[in-house]
Write a protein that holds these residues in place. Structure first.
Motif, PDB file in Angstrom:
ATOM      1  N   LYS A 183       0.727  -1.087  -0.082  1.00 29.38           N
ATOM      2  CA  LYS A 183      -0.021  -0.031   0.073  1.00 29.38           C
ATOM      3  C   LYS A 183       0.759   1.360  -0.002  1.00 29.38           C
ATOM      4  CE  LYS A 183      -3.792   2.454   2.446  1.00 29.38           C
ATOM      5  NZ  LYS A 183      -4.621   2.200   3.461  1.00 29.38           N
ATOM      6  N   PRO A 184       2.075   1.409   0.801  1.00 27.44           N
ATOM      7  CA  PRO A 184       2.720   2.639   0.802  1.00 27.44           C
ATOM      8  C   PRO A 184       3.211   2.828  -0.402  1.00 27.44           C
ATOM      9  CG  PRO A 184       3.394   1.361   2.657  1.00 27.44           C
ATOM     10  CD  PRO A 184       2.266   0.562   1.754  1.00 27.44           C
ATOM     11  N   TYR A 185       3.567   1.968  -1.462  1.00 25.79           N
ATOM     12  CA  TYR A 185       4.096   2.327  -2.670  1.00 25.79           C
ATOM     13  C   TYR A 185       3.185   2.214  -3.886  1.00 25.79           C
ATOM     14  CZ  TYR A 185       7.719   0.505   0.339  1.00 25.79           C
ATOM     15  OH  TYR A 185       8.538   0.137   1.384  1.00 25.79           O
ATOM     16  N   ALA A 186       2.014   2.053  -3.637  1.00 25.64           N
ATOM     17  CA  ALA A 186       0.613   1.872  -4.579  1.00 25.64           C
ATOM     18  C   ALA A 186       0.288   3.134  -4.836  1.00 25.64           C
ATOM     19  CB  ALA A 186      -0.131   0.845  -4.185  1.00 25.64           C
ATOM     20  N   ALA A 187      -0.702   3.275  -5.829  1.00 21.67           N
ATOM     21  CA  ALA A 187      -1.349   4.467  -6.271  1.00 21.67           C
ATOM     22  C   ALA A 187      -2.293   4.527  -5.207  1.00 21.67           C
ATOM     23  CB  ALA A 187      -1.892   4.620  -7.625  1.00 21.67           C
ATOM     24  N   PRO A 188      -2.945   5.834  -4.687  1.00 19.35           N
ATOM     25  CA  PRO A 188      -4.171   5.927  -3.760  1.00 19.35           C
ATOM     26  C   PRO A 188      -5.465   5.321  -4.486  1.00 19.35           C
ATOM     27  CG  PRO A 188      -3.010   7.760  -3.849  1.00 19.35           C
ATOM     28  CD  PRO A 188      -2.299   7.115  -4.983  1.00 19.35           C
ATOM     29  N   LEU A 189      -6.020   4.837  -3.754  1.00 12.13           N
ATOM     30  CA  LEU A 189      -7.467   4.106  -4.460  1.00 12.13           C
ATOM     31  C   LEU A 189      -8.279   5.446  -4.734  1.00 12.13           C
ATOM     32  CD1 LEU A 189      -8.586   1.729  -1.684  1.00 12.13           C
ATOM     33  CD2 LEU A 189      -7.904   1.115  -3.994  1.00 12.13           C
ATOM     34  N   PRO A 190      -8.921   5.236  -5.856  1.00 11.45           N
ATOM     35  CA  PRO A 190      -9.874   6.284  -6.331  1.00 11.45           C
ATOM     36  C   PRO A 190     -11.099   6.673  -5.480  1.00 11.45           C
ATOM     37  CG  PRO A 190      -9.339   4.507  -8.020  1.00 11.45           C
ATOM     38  CD  PRO A 190      -9.207   4.079  -6.753  1.00 11.45           C
ATOM     39  N   GLU A 191     -11.626   7.759  -5.543  1.00 13.26           N
ATOM     40  CA  GLU A 191     -12.621   8.051  -4.640  1.00 13.26           C
ATOM     41  C   GLU A 191     -13.800   7.250  -4.904  1.00 13.26           C
ATOM     42  OE1 GLU A 191     -15.602  11.885  -3.958  1.00 13.26           O
ATOM     43  OE2 GLU A 191     -14.113  11.970  -5.305  1.00 13.26           O
ATOM     44  N   GLY A 192     -14.290   6.629  -3.818  1.00 15.97           N
ATOM     45  CA  GLY A 192     -15.236   5.762  -3.581  1.00 15.97           C
ATOM     46  C   GLY A 192     -14.989   4.457  -3.802  1.00 15.97           C
ATOM     47  N   ALA A 193     -13.878   4.343  -4.220  1.00 20.76           N
ATOM     48  CA  ALA A 193     -13.353   2.691  -4.066  1.00 20.76           C
ATOM     49  C   ALA A 193     -13.011   2.045  -2.813  1.00 20.76           C
ATOM     50  CB  ALA A 193     -11.993   2.645  -5.204  1.00 20.76           C
ATOM     51  N   PRO A 244      -1.369  -6.926  -9.709  1.00 15.79           N
ATOM     52  CA  PRO A 244      -1.268  -5.805  -8.860  1.00 15.79           C
ATOM     53  C   PRO A 244       0.211  -5.578  -8.199  1.00 15.79           C
ATOM     54  CG  PRO A 244      -3.190  -7.291  -8.455  1.00 15.79           C
ATOM     55  CD  PRO A 244      -2.399  -7.885  -9.394  1.00 15.79           C
ATOM     56  N   THR A 245       1.006  -6.756  -8.158  1.00 20.69           N
ATOM     57  CA  THR A 245       2.257  -6.383  -7.736  1.00 20.69           C
ATOM     58  C   THR A 245       3.140  -5.813  -8.937  1.00 20.69           C
ATOM     59  OG1 THR A 245       2.194  -8.504  -6.685  1.00 20.69           O
ATOM     60  CG2 THR A 245       4.578  -7.517  -6.843  1.00 20.69           C
ATOM     61  N   ILE A 246       2.848  -6.136 -10.113  1.00 22.43           N
ATOM     62  CA  ILE A 246       3.492  -5.609 -11.280  1.00 22.43           C
ATOM     63  C   ILE A 246       3.194  -4.028 -11.503  1.00 22.43           C
ATOM     64  CG2 ILE A 246       3.623  -5.362 -13.728  1.00 22.43           C
ATOM     65  CD1 ILE A 246       3.021  -8.859 -13.565  1.00 22.43           C
ATOM     66  N   ALA A 247       1.990  -3.679 -11.074  1.00 21.38           N
ATOM     67  CA  ALA A 247       1.415  -2.455 -11.233  1.00 21.38           C
ATOM     68  C   ALA A 247       2.552  -1.547 -10.197  1.00 21.38           C
ATOM     69  CB  ALA A 247       0.088  -2.115 -10.950  1.00 21.38           C
ATOM     70  N   VAL A 248       2.264  -2.114  -9.103  1.00 23.36           N
ATOM     71  CA  VAL A 248       3.275  -1.447  -7.888  1.00 23.36           C
ATOM     72  C   VAL A 248       4.642  -1.015  -8.218  1.00 23.36           C
ATOM     73  CG1 VAL A 248       3.894  -1.418  -5.471  1.00 23.36           C
ATOM     74  CG2 VAL A 248       1.498  -2.035  -6.021  1.00 23.36           C
ATOM     75  N   TYR A 249       5.247  -2.202  -8.603  1.00 21.54           N
ATOM     76  CA  TYR A 249       6.598  -1.966  -8.833  1.00 21.54           C
ATOM     77  C   TYR A 249       7.035  -0.905 -10.163  1.00 21.54           C
ATOM     78  CZ  TYR A 249       8.784  -5.257  -5.733  1.00 21.54           C
ATOM     79  OH  TYR A 249       9.279  -5.850  -4.598  1.00 21.54           O
ATOM     80  N   GLY A 250       6.007  -0.987 -11.139  1.00 18.52           N
ATOM     81  CA  GLY A 250       5.899   0.036 -12.265  1.00 18.52           C
ATOM     82  C   GLY A 250       5.834   1.227 -11.689  1.00 18.52           C
ATOM     83  N   ARG A 251       5.167   1.559 -10.781  1.00 15.83           N
ATOM     84  CA  ARG A 251       4.866   3.020 -10.160  1.00 15.83           C
ATOM     85  C   ARG A 251       6.035   3.486  -9.773  1.00 15.83           C
ATOM     86  NH1 ARG A 251       2.749   5.533  -5.510  1.00 15.83           N
ATOM     87  NH2 ARG A 251       1.699   7.319  -6.044  1.00 15.83           N
ATOM     88  N   ILE A 252       6.927   2.657  -9.108  1.00 18.93           N
ATOM     89  CA  ILE A 252       7.967   3.228  -8.425  1.00 18.93           C
ATOM     90  C   ILE A 252       9.414   2.681  -9.060  1.00 18.93           C
ATOM     91  CG2 ILE A 252       6.967   2.963  -5.919  1.00 18.93           C
ATOM     92  CD1 ILE A 252       8.484   0.274  -5.571  1.00 18.93           C
ATOM     93  N   ALA A 253       9.132   2.434 -10.430  1.00 18.71           N
ATOM     94  CA  ALA A 253      10.384   1.765 -10.953  1.00 18.71           C
ATOM     95  C   ALA A 253      11.544   2.862 -11.195  1.00 18.71           C
ATOM     96  CB  ALA A 253      10.177   1.419 -12.596  1.00 18.71           C
ATOM     97  N   ASP A 254      11.254   4.085 -11.067  1.00 23.12           N
ATOM     98  CA  ASP A 254      12.250   5.023 -11.111  1.00 23.12           C
ATOM     99  C   ASP A 254      12.786   5.618  -9.862  1.00 23.12           C
ATOM    100  OD1 ASP A 254      12.204   5.233 -14.083  1.00 23.12           O
ATOM    101  OD2 ASP A 254      10.816   6.668 -14.044  1.00 23.12           O
TER     102      ASP A 254
END
Length: 294
Positions: A183-193, A244-254
């Motif tokens: 969670k600390p590395y993931a994008a925030p949940l959209p509003e209402g999710a 979901p794990t791939i997406a989180v790592y993609g977000r912090i890849a840089d």
């Protein structure tokens, strides 16, 4: 004689349309993102190697009989849909991510069964009211972002007296804790999710289904995982195969420091659940809920 209360002017449809259009556009963008997440990696292989046995668990829980009309919501590559067809059900496997269907079709053919594969949003199912005798989902519908919409659709398409079976990862179990770790590395949940593991909380699911069901049963069980030779092997497997794990790592890849921190956190999570070397096993907890549509 008193004056009549003032009547507000009728709302101008054109005035509300931009907001409505914006909400619809945001929902389409969110669903497009979700589809891309689950199409990344190799979820069919992960499902086959780790949790294929869970499909029959949820199918057995609703006692699928020959001739039953069965809907598997968020079916993936058919963990529950194929076992339901093997029991003689007339099965529709629906999922937002049709990229998963090719593997499912091949596995269904190998199993000697036929079923319908249908692209569908769990929050807006393209089926008539009361169309199915049994509606199931195996760690699938839990990932629909708007829980009440998804639950409403499950109820809508189940006939009165029909059965609903839902198998979801618990918040306190291994996969729920993996999402907490990411969670600390993931994008925030959209509003209402809402967070997916809430479907593994009995009180939450009972609230979602409400008075539209009776004969509700909920029990916590676990699946034994002995696939991994080390905590690092677990981490790398999920980095390669699980959307979901791939997406989180993609977000912090840089951000190499963030990548290293998440690497270490996932390794520690696996260690804390008993995985240290080849031959060690983990137990991943899930909640199985069954109910009868009133």
């Amino acid at each position: 004689m008193t004056d009549s209360p003032a009547v507000p002017p009728a709302a101008d449809p054109a005035a509300t349309r931009p907001a409505t259009d914006a909400v619809a556009a945001a929902d389409r963008a969110l669903k497009t993102k979700h589809r891309a997440v689950w199409a990344s990696g190799d979820y069919p292989t992960l499902a086959s190697e780790l949790i294929w046995t869970l499909g029959p668990v949820v199918v057995d829980s609703v006692d699928v009989q020959p001739g039953d009309r069965v809907l598997d919501v968020a079916a993936g590559s058919g963990n529950a849909a194929i076992p339901a067809a093997l029991r003689g059900g007339t099965v529709v496997a629906s999922d937002l991510t049709p990229e998963l269907f090719d593997v499912g079709r091949r596995r269904a053919h190998e199993a000697g069964v036929e079923l319908e594969w249908r692209e569908a949003d769990a929050e807006a199912l393209p089926f008539e009211n009361a169309a199915f005798d049994a509606v199931v989902s195996c760690v699938g519908v839990m990932f629909a972002p708007h829980h009440r919409q998804a639950a409403g659709e499950l109820l809508r398409v189940t006939r009165p007296g029909g059965r609903i079976g839902l198998l979801s990862w618990t918040p306190d179990g291994f996969i729920g804790q993996m999402f907490t770790t990411m969670k600390p590395y993931a994008a925030p949940l959209p509003e209402g999710a809402e967070p997916a593991p809430l479907w593994g909380d009995e009180g939450h699911v009972r609230e979602l289904l409400g008075d539209d069901v009776d004969e509700v049963s909920a029990r916590r069980e676990s699946v034994t995982i002995d696939r991994f030779a080390s905590p690092e092997a677990f981490r790398d497997y999920f980095k390669q195969n699980y959307g979901p794990t791939i997406a989180v790592y993609g977000r912090i890849a840089d951000e190499p420091d963030q990548v290293r921190a998440l690497d270490d956190a996932l390794v520690e999570l696996a260690r804390s659940h008993g995985l240290r070397a080849a031959g060690d096993t983990m137990r991943w907890e899930y909640l199985l809920v069954t109910a009868r549509r009133t």
